[in-house]
Design a protein around this motif. Structure first.
Motif, PDB file in Angstrom:
ATOM      1  N   ARG A  40       0.836  -1.211   0.000  1.00 16.47           N
ATOM      2  CA  ARG A  40       0.000   0.000   0.000  1.00 16.47           C
ATOM      3  C   ARG A  40       0.867   1.256   0.000  1.00 16.47           C
ATOM      4  NH1 ARG A  40      -3.061  -2.691   4.109  1.00 16.47           N
ATOM      5  NH2 ARG A  40      -2.389  -1.147   5.656  1.00 16.47           N
ATOM      6  N   TYR A  41       1.936   1.233   0.783  1.00 24.74           N
ATOM      7  CA  TYR A  41       2.863   2.367   0.814  1.00 24.74           C
ATOM      8  C   TYR A  41       3.502   2.576  -0.560  1.00 24.74           C
ATOM      9  CZ  TYR A  41       7.210   4.902   1.541  1.00 24.74           C
ATOM     10  OH  TYR A  41       8.253   5.787   1.415  1.00 24.74           O
ATOM     11  N   GLU A  42       3.937   1.479  -1.200  1.00 26.90           N
ATOM     12  CA  GLU A  42       4.566   1.568  -2.519  1.00 26.90           C
ATOM     13  C   GLU A  42       3.572   2.114  -3.553  1.00 26.90           C
ATOM     14  OE1 GLU A  42       7.979  -1.011  -3.309  1.00 26.90           O
ATOM     15  OE2 GLU A  42       8.109   0.806  -2.084  1.00 26.90           O
ATOM     16  N   ILE A  43       2.326   1.688  -3.462  1.00 24.83           N
ATOM     17  CA  ILE A  43       1.294   2.160  -4.392  1.00 24.83           C
ATOM     18  C   ILE A  43       1.077   3.666  -4.220  1.00 24.83           C
ATOM     19  CG2 ILE A  43      -1.182   2.064  -4.880  1.00 24.83           C
ATOM     20  CD1 ILE A  43      -0.947  -1.003  -4.198  1.00 24.83           C
ATOM     21  N   ARG A  44       0.946   4.094  -2.970  1.00 22.78           N
ATOM     22  CA  ARG A  44       0.741   5.531  -2.721  1.00 22.78           C
ATOM     23  C   ARG A  44       1.946   6.352  -3.198  1.00 22.78           C
ATOM     24  NH1 ARG A  44      -1.654   3.564   2.172  1.00 22.78           N
ATOM     25  NH2 ARG A  44       0.340   3.795   3.244  1.00 22.78           N
ATOM     26  N   ARG A  45       3.147   5.840  -2.920  1.00 16.66           N
ATOM     27  CA  ARG A  45       4.345   6.578  -3.319  1.00 16.66           C
ATOM     28  C   ARG A  45       4.437   6.688  -4.839  1.00 16.66           C
ATOM     29  NH1 ARG A  45      10.668   5.159  -1.763  1.00 16.66           N
ATOM     30  NH2 ARG A  45      11.601   6.708  -3.161  1.00 16.66           N
ATOM     31  N   ALA A  46       4.150   5.585  -5.528  1.00 14.05           N
ATOM     32  CA  ALA A  46       4.209   5.620  -6.993  1.00 14.05           C
ATOM     33  C   ALA A  46       3.223   6.636  -7.542  1.00 14.05           C
ATOM     34  CB  ALA A  46       3.925   4.233  -7.563  1.00 14.05           C
ATOM     35  N   GLY A  47       2.013   6.653  -6.990  1.00 16.04           N
ATOM     36  CA  GLY A  47       0.992   7.560  -7.501  1.00 16.04           C
ATOM     37  C   GLY A  47       1.274   9.020  -7.217  1.00 16.04           C
ATOM     38  N   LYS A  48       1.960   9.296  -6.101  1.00 19.96           N
ATOM     39  CA  LYS A  48       2.177  10.681  -5.700  1.00 19.96           C
ATOM     40  C   LYS A  48       3.531  11.239  -6.146  1.00 19.96           C
ATOM     41  CE  LYS A  48      -0.764  10.515  -1.561  1.00 19.96           C
ATOM     42  NZ  LYS A  48      -0.772  10.623  -0.072  1.00 19.96           N
ATOM     43  N   SER A  49       4.565  10.399  -6.154  1.00 23.75           N
ATOM     44  CA  SER A  49       5.924  10.927  -6.282  1.00 23.75           C
ATOM     45  C   SER A  49       6.710  10.461  -7.493  1.00 23.75           C
ATOM     46  CB  SER A  49       6.729  10.577  -5.015  1.00 23.75           C
ATOM     47  OG  SER A  49       6.071  11.017  -3.847  1.00 23.75           O
ATOM     48  N   ASP A  50       6.301   9.383  -8.131  1.00 22.18           N
ATOM     49  CA  ASP A  50       7.141   8.786  -9.178  1.00 22.18           C
ATOM     50  C   ASP A  50       6.848   9.299 -10.583  1.00 22.18           C
ATOM     51  OD1 ASP A  50       8.592   7.300  -7.402  1.00 22.18           O
ATOM     52  OD2 ASP A  50       7.433   5.457  -7.651  1.00 22.18           O
ATOM     53  N   GLU A  51       5.877  10.192 -10.703  1.00 18.07           N
ATOM     54  CA  GLU A  51       5.552  10.796 -12.002  1.00 18.07           C
ATOM     55  C   GLU A  51       5.250   9.723 -13.051  1.00 18.07           C
ATOM     56  OE1 GLU A  51       8.849  13.346 -12.868  1.00 18.07           O
ATOM     57  OE2 GLU A  51       8.182  14.889 -11.454  1.00 18.07           O
ATOM     58  N   VAL A  52       4.403   8.772 -12.660  1.00 12.63           N
ATOM     59  CA  VAL A  52       4.009   7.709 -13.574  1.00 12.63           C
ATOM     60  C   VAL A  52       2.525   7.847 -13.886  1.00 12.63           C
ATOM     61  CG1 VAL A  52       5.789   6.108 -12.788  1.00 12.63           C
ATOM     62  CG2 VAL A  52       3.545   6.084 -11.676  1.00 12.63           C
ATOM     63  N   ARG A 146       3.342  -2.567  -8.728  1.00 11.28           N
ATOM     64  CA  ARG A 146       2.272  -2.647  -7.717  1.00 11.28           C
ATOM     65  C   ARG A 146       1.188  -1.615  -8.002  1.00 11.28           C
ATOM     66  NH1 ARG A 146       6.997  -4.213  -5.415  1.00 11.28           N
ATOM     67  NH2 ARG A 146       6.905  -5.957  -3.931  1.00 11.28           N
ATOM     68  N   TYR A 147       1.608  -0.434  -8.383  1.00 11.42           N
ATOM     69  CA  TYR A 147       0.648   0.628  -8.699  1.00 11.42           C
ATOM     70  C   TYR A 147      -0.230   0.229  -9.879  1.00 11.42           C
ATOM     71  CZ  TYR A 147      -0.975   5.347  -9.989  1.00 11.42           C
ATOM     72  OH  TYR A 147      -1.742   6.445 -10.304  1.00 11.42           O
ATOM     73  N   LEU A 148       0.371  -0.381 -10.903  1.00  8.51           N
ATOM     74  CA  LEU A 148      -0.418  -0.783 -12.067  1.00  8.51           C
ATOM     75  C   LEU A 148      -1.398  -1.886 -11.710  1.00  8.51           C
ATOM     76  CD1 LEU A 148      -1.030  -0.312 -15.025  1.00  8.51           C
ATOM     77  CD2 LEU A 148       0.775  -1.937 -15.619  1.00  8.51           C
ATOM     78  N   HIS A 149      -0.993  -2.858 -10.895  1.00  7.03           N
ATOM     79  CA  HIS A 149      -1.940  -3.884 -10.458  1.00  7.03           C
ATOM     80  C   HIS A 149      -3.138  -3.235  -9.753  1.00  7.03           C
ATOM     81  CE1 HIS A 149      -0.420  -7.868 -11.394  1.00  7.03           C
ATOM     82  NE2 HIS A 149       0.807  -7.463 -11.119  1.00  7.03           N
ATOM     83  N   TRP A 150      -2.861  -2.296  -8.872  1.00  5.12           N
ATOM     84  CA  TRP A 150      -3.948  -1.627  -8.143  1.00  5.12           C
ATOM     85  C   TRP A 150      -4.856  -0.861  -9.101  1.00  5.12           C
ATOM     86  CZ3 TRP A 150      -7.208  -1.436  -4.517  1.00  5.12           C
ATOM     87  CH2 TRP A 150      -7.820  -0.253  -4.103  1.00  5.12           C
ATOM     88  N   ARG A 151      -4.270  -0.108 -10.020  1.00  7.04           N
ATOM     89  CA  ARG A 151      -5.076   0.632 -10.970  1.00  7.04           C
ATOM     90  C   ARG A 151      -5.842  -0.309 -11.903  1.00  7.04           C
ATOM     91  NH1 ARG A 151      -4.131   6.012 -11.862  1.00  7.04           N
ATOM     92  NH2 ARG A 151      -5.972   5.723 -13.179  1.00  7.04           N
ATOM     93  N   ASP A 152      -5.250  -1.454 -12.244  1.00 10.49           N
ATOM     94  CA  ASP A 152      -5.961  -2.455 -13.047  1.00 10.49           C
ATOM     95  C   ASP A 152      -7.182  -2.968 -12.298  1.00 10.49           C
ATOM     96  OD1 ASP A 152      -4.016  -2.202 -15.000  1.00 10.49           O
ATOM     97  OD2 ASP A 152      -2.982  -4.061 -14.492  1.00 10.49           O
ATOM     98  N   MET A 153      -7.002  -3.264 -11.008  1.00 10.28           N
ATOM     99  CA  MET A 153      -8.122  -3.749 -10.211  1.00 10.28           C
ATOM    100  C   MET A 153      -9.260  -2.733 -10.211  1.00 10.28           C
ATOM    101  SD  MET A 153      -5.838  -5.378  -7.105  1.00 10.28           S
ATOM    102  CE  MET A 153      -7.192  -5.540  -5.943  1.00 10.28           C
ATOM    103  N   LEU A 154      -8.925  -1.462 -10.047  1.00 11.80           N
ATOM    104  CA  LEU A 154      -9.961  -0.425 -10.023  1.00 11.80           C
ATOM    105  C   LEU A 154     -10.623  -0.278 -11.387  1.00 11.80           C
ATOM    106  CD1 LEU A 154      -8.321   2.392  -7.854  1.00 11.80           C
ATOM    107  CD2 LEU A 154      -9.856   0.528  -7.140  1.00 11.80           C
ATOM    108  N   ASP A 155      -9.822  -0.384 -12.452  1.00  5.55           N
ATOM    109  CA  ASP A 155     -10.369  -0.270 -13.804  1.00  5.55           C
ATOM    110  C   ASP A 155     -11.355  -1.400 -14.088  1.00  5.55           C
ATOM    111  OD1 ASP A 155     -10.178   0.864 -16.675  1.00  5.55           O
ATOM    112  OD2 ASP A 155      -9.700  -1.254 -16.952  1.00  5.55           O
ATOM    113  N   PHE A 156     -10.973  -2.618 -13.745  1.00  3.88           N
ATOM    114  CA  PHE A 156     -11.869  -3.752 -13.982  1.00  3.88           C
ATOM    115  C   PHE A 156     -13.104  -3.678 -13.085  1.00  3.88           C
ATOM    116  CE2 PHE A 156      -7.906  -5.902 -15.602  1.00  3.88           C
ATOM    117  CZ  PHE A 156      -8.345  -5.986 -16.907  1.00  3.88           C
ATOM    118  N   LYS A 157     -12.933  -3.242 -11.864  1.00  7.01           N
ATOM    119  CA  LYS A 157     -14.082  -3.081 -10.974  1.00  7.01           C
ATOM    120  C   LYS A 157     -15.077  -2.088 -11.564  1.00  7.01           C
ATOM    121  CE  LYS A 157     -15.281  -1.534  -6.274  1.00  7.01           C
ATOM    122  NZ  LYS A 157     -16.226  -2.661  -6.014  1.00  7.01           N
TER     123      LYS A 157
END
Length: 219
Positions: A40-52, A146-157
């Motif tokens: 969860r920490y890695e997902i939040r960091r990727a979304g906020k700080s990694d410019e992805v 990890r961020y992409l897996h999370w975003r994939d889950m939300l997209d499919f949901k």
């Protein structure tokens, strides 16, 4: 051939297939809470700080060539088989293929491919180019994955899918260190272990002869 049946087929050659399934019908907060806290920490960091940026395509015909080139470069690094373009194109034409990717500074750094049917999104391929990267870049790729897996889950949901299938889980008795490492990564997303069956059955006289020969030879 039937893949990932809930039960073995009578009079067919069936092998168990283990995988991890995430119930997408749960509220978003519950999905996130089920993910390991470090992820969860890695997902939040990727979304906020990694410019992805995460991108999804449910009609990915225009992206097939780019995905195949990227994956085949990844496969060379990992000594894996190249993609079968005919199979991928058939899935795309039938409306069963979904592609997602992470883009950073205008360039894709990570791709996921899914086979989608009957409310289930099943991970087929995950690819990133990681050789010749320093530790900071490799860590960024890990967060992006990890961020992409999370975003994939939300997209499919959001698209009405009820199940996110992480595409396989290797029993520990396999003893394969790489597969066990991948198991550990997939387990971070809170899926439930399921045992399904891949089955082959004869559908013609020629098929029955070949099937019988295969069983007699133990292959």
């Amino acid at each position: 051939m039937c893949r990932q049946r809930s039960e073995a087929m009578p009079s067919a050659c069936c092998e168990p297939f283990h995988t991890l399934l995430v119930d997408l019908t749960r509220p978003q907060d519950a999905l996130l809470a089920a993910i390991h806290k470090d992820s969860r920490y890695e997902i939040r960091r990727a979304g906020k700080s990694d410019e992805v940026m995460a991108e999804h395509s449910h009609q990915p015909a225009e992206l097939l060539e780019a995905f195949q080139a990227f994956y085949n470069a990844f496969a060379r690094q990992k000594s894996l088989p190249r993609l079968d373009p005919a199979s991928l194109e058939r899935s795309c034409r039938a409306g069963h293929l979904v592609l997602s990717r992470i883009v950073r500074e205008g360039e894709p750094i990570l791709w996921h491919a899914y086979y989608c049917a009957l409310g289930r999104a099943r991970l087929l391929y995950s690819a990133s180019l990681f050789r010749d990267l320093d530790s900071g870049q490799r860590n960024l790729i890990g967060r992006a994955n990890r961020y992409l897996h999370w975003r994939d889950m939300l997209d499919f949901k959001a698209a009405g899918f009820h199940t996110y299938d992480l595409g396989g889980w290797s029993p520990p008795e396999s003893g394969d260190a790489e597969k066990l490492r991948i198991n550990q990564f997939k387990e971070e997303f809170g899926g439930q272990l399921a045992v399904e069956f891949n089955c082959v059955y004869p559908a013609s006289l020629k098929g029955r002869i070949a099937y019988t020969a295969k069983r007699l030879l133990g292959r």
